[in-house]
Design a protein around this motif. Sequence first.
Motif, PDB file in Angstrom:
ATOM      1  N   THR A 166     138.128   8.497  31.948  1.00  8.59           N
ATOM      2  CA  THR A 166     137.288   7.422  31.403  1.00  8.59           C
ATOM      3  C   THR A 166     136.205   7.975  30.475  1.00  8.59           C
ATOM      4  N   THR A 193     136.570  10.264  28.221  1.00  3.08           N
ATOM      5  CA  THR A 193     137.158  10.369  26.877  1.00  3.08           C
ATOM      6  C   THR A 193     137.234   9.001  26.221  1.00  3.08           C
ATOM      7  N   ARG A 234     137.014   5.600  37.634  1.00  2.64           N
ATOM      8  CA  ARG A 234     136.623   4.345  38.296  1.00  2.64           C
ATOM      9  C   ARG A 234     135.969   3.348  37.356  1.00  2.64           C
ATOM     10  N   HIS A 266     139.938   9.500  41.651  1.00  8.28           N
ATOM     11  CA  HIS A 266     139.705  10.882  41.201  1.00  8.28           C
ATOM     12  C   HIS A 266     140.740  11.813  41.829  1.00  8.28           C
ATOM     13  N   THR A 275     136.757  17.159  32.265  1.00 12.81           N
ATOM     14  CA  THR A 275     136.651  16.847  33.711  1.00 12.81           C
ATOM     15  C   THR A 275     138.047  16.600  34.286  1.00 12.81           C
TER      16      THR A 275
HETATM   17  N1  LIG Z   1     139.196  18.277  21.795  1.00 12.90           N
HETATM   18  C1  LIG Z   1     139.889  17.796  22.805  1.00 12.90           C
HETATM   19  O1  LIG Z   1     141.026  18.240  23.094  1.00 12.90           O
HETATM   20  C2  LIG Z   1     139.308  16.701  23.633  1.00 12.90           C
HETATM   21  C3  LIG Z   1     137.959  16.478  23.649  1.00 12.90           C
HETATM   22  N2  LIG Z   1     137.440  15.488  24.447  1.00 12.90           N
HETATM   23  C4  LIG Z   1     135.981  15.351  24.482  1.00 12.90           C
HETATM   24  O2  LIG Z   1     135.551  15.513  25.837  1.00 12.90           O
HETATM   25  C5  LIG Z   1     134.372  14.739  26.066  1.00 12.90           C
HETATM   26  C6  LIG Z   1     134.546  13.886  27.309  1.00 12.90           C
HETATM   27  O3  LIG Z   1     134.604  14.751  28.421  1.00 12.90           O
HETATM   28  P1  LIG Z   1     134.677  14.217  29.935  1.00 12.90           P
HETATM   29  O4  LIG Z   1     133.565  13.263  30.186  1.00 12.90           O
HETATM   30  O5  LIG Z   1     134.858  15.392  30.806  1.00 12.90           O
HETATM   31  O6  LIG Z   1     136.000  13.344  29.858  1.00 12.90           O
HETATM   32  P2  LIG Z   1     137.126  12.914  30.878  1.00 12.90           P
HETATM   33  O7  LIG Z   1     138.094  12.150  30.056  1.00 12.90           O
HETATM   34  O8  LIG Z   1     137.640  14.041  31.664  1.00 12.90           O
HETATM   35  O9  LIG Z   1     136.425  11.835  31.815  1.00 12.90           O
HETATM   36  C7  LIG Z   1     135.624  12.201  32.899  1.00 12.90           C
HETATM   37  C8  LIG Z   1     135.510  11.002  33.827  1.00 12.90           C
HETATM   38  O10 LIG Z   1     136.786  10.686  34.365  1.00 12.90           O
HETATM   39  C9  LIG Z   1     136.637  10.196  35.698  1.00 12.90           C
HETATM   40  N3  LIG Z   1     137.467  11.060  36.544  1.00 12.90           N
HETATM   41  C10 LIG Z   1     138.806  10.944  36.607  1.00 12.90           C
HETATM   42  N4  LIG Z   1     139.317  11.856  37.451  1.00 12.90           N
HETATM   43  C11 LIG Z   1     138.290  12.571  37.912  1.00 12.90           C
HETATM   44  C12 LIG Z   1     138.200  13.659  38.828  1.00 12.90           C
HETATM   45  N5  LIG Z   1     139.278  14.157  39.449  1.00 12.90           N
HETATM   46  N6  LIG Z   1     136.995  14.188  39.066  1.00 12.90           N
HETATM   47  C13 LIG Z   1     135.907  13.688  38.463  1.00 12.90           C
HETATM   48  N7  LIG Z   1     135.924  12.635  37.604  1.00 12.90           N
HETATM   49  C14 LIG Z   1     137.112  12.087  37.332  1.00 12.90           C
HETATM   50  C15 LIG Z   1     135.146  10.190  36.000  1.00 12.90           C
HETATM   51  O11 LIG Z   1     134.653   8.926  35.615  1.00 12.90           O
HETATM   52  P3  LIG Z   1     134.508   7.609  36.556  1.00 12.90           P
HETATM   53  O12 LIG Z   1     133.071   7.504  36.914  1.00 12.90           O
HETATM   54  O13 LIG Z   1     134.944   6.478  35.662  1.00 12.90           O
HETATM   55  O14 LIG Z   1     135.395   7.737  37.741  1.00 12.90           O
HETATM   56  C16 LIG Z   1     134.620  11.234  35.040  1.00 12.90           C
HETATM   57  O15 LIG Z   1     133.268  11.024  34.686  1.00 12.90           O
HETATM   58  C17 LIG Z   1     134.141  13.904  24.805  1.00 12.90           C
HETATM   59  O16 LIG Z   1     133.148  14.523  24.024  1.00 12.90           O
HETATM   60  C18 LIG Z   1     135.493  13.967  24.098  1.00 12.90           C
HETATM   61  O17 LIG Z   1     135.341  13.847  22.693  1.00 12.90           O
HETATM   62  C19 LIG Z   1     138.227  14.697  25.230  1.00 12.90           C
HETATM   63  C20 LIG Z   1     139.579  14.868  25.226  1.00 12.90           C
HETATM   64  C21 LIG Z   1     140.235  15.900  24.451  1.00 12.90           C
END
Ligand SMILES: NC(=O)C1=CN([C@@H]2O[C@H](COP(=O)(O)OP(=O)(O)OC[C@H]3O[C@@H](n4cnc5c(N)ncnc54)[C@H](OP(=O)(O)O)[C@@H]3O)[C@@H](O)[C@H]2O)C=CC1
Length: 252
Positions: A100, A102, A131, A154, A178
Amino acid sequence: MAEVVYAVADPNPVAAGGADYLDAHGVRTELRPSDAATELTHAWATSAAAGRPYVILKTATTLDGRVAAADGTSRWITGPEARAHAHEVRAAVDAIAVGTGTVAADDPILTARRPDGGLADHQPLRVLVGRREVPDDARLRTEDGGELVHLATHDVAEVLAALAAREVRTLLVEGGPTLATAFLDAGVVDELHAYVAPVLLGAGPGAVGDLGVTTIADALRWRTHDARRLGEDVLLVARTHPSLAHPSVQEA
Ligand SMILES: NC(=O)C1=CN([C@@H]2O[C@H](COP(=O)(O)OP(=O)(O)OC[C@H]3O[C@@H](n4cnc5c(N)ncnc54)[C@H](OP(=O)(O)O)[C@@H]3O)[C@@H](O)[C@H]2O)C=CC1
Ligand SMILES: Nc1c(N[C@@H]2O[C@H](COP(=O)(O)O)[C@@H](O)[C@H]2O)[nH]c(=O)[nH]c1=O
């Protein structure tokens, strides 16, 4: 039919046993292994043996291993040739997953597109893990493409089980860091697609977070399967190998 020559045995218990059946009914069979056939069926066979989708983790990073700048922007790190290749991979898998975070940062569409922007013939399922709700105006919702599956969890095992139940054999995890870390921690990443651009940021999130590795002997190591230049960028395809597997897999 007097003889059947086959190149790969079927690891799926539901389908196995064909050669024995033919032998018992007077048809000679011969297993003649071929590297090309093994490669062709690698992902499918791994998935069938593991009882879960074959997982490819894609990262698009700078030379210093970052996937975004300090303000969260990441479009684009890699160039058009590398992105076109990534779209070909999307068109070949059953599902693409992002977290989420991303969706909040990038508002991705997650379709497989041709270089002219048109949709590829095959569109993978679009899987969102986390979530948080997806806003109604998120492009995942508004733009045509594969079906959207939101898994509000998660738990990586839960994600894989839900997708296996939908007959997903190949899953491309596109991040962010993440979600990538959670899949690596669970020991279920079969293949890495690391697109590396000759770009430096000096700050910003890395491709993966803390994997619990504190000393070099515990590093997660992979085997290079392929390496190629795509425009200004480089793609490294790496695979796991039993002797190099994550401790959580070796114990299993
Ligand atoms: N260059 C590239 O290849 C890529 C770059 N990006 C960059 O990455 C950044 C985003 O990073 P990030 O926030 O880590 O993105 P993620 O897509 O990994 O999302 C993280 C969120 O996913 C949920 N989540 C799902 N599974 C889990 C788990 N097992 N443990 C913990 N949380 C989980 C949580 O949100 P919730 O509270 O909703 O549960 C968490 O905050 C952006 O800047 C984007 O531009 C992103 C993808 C590819
Ligand atoms: N930044 C970055 C990538 N980022 C990934 O691509 C997603 C955007 O997908 P879409 O909206 O369908 O084009 C984004 O959310 C992230 O998962 N991919 C790459 O090949 N190279 C890049 O430099």
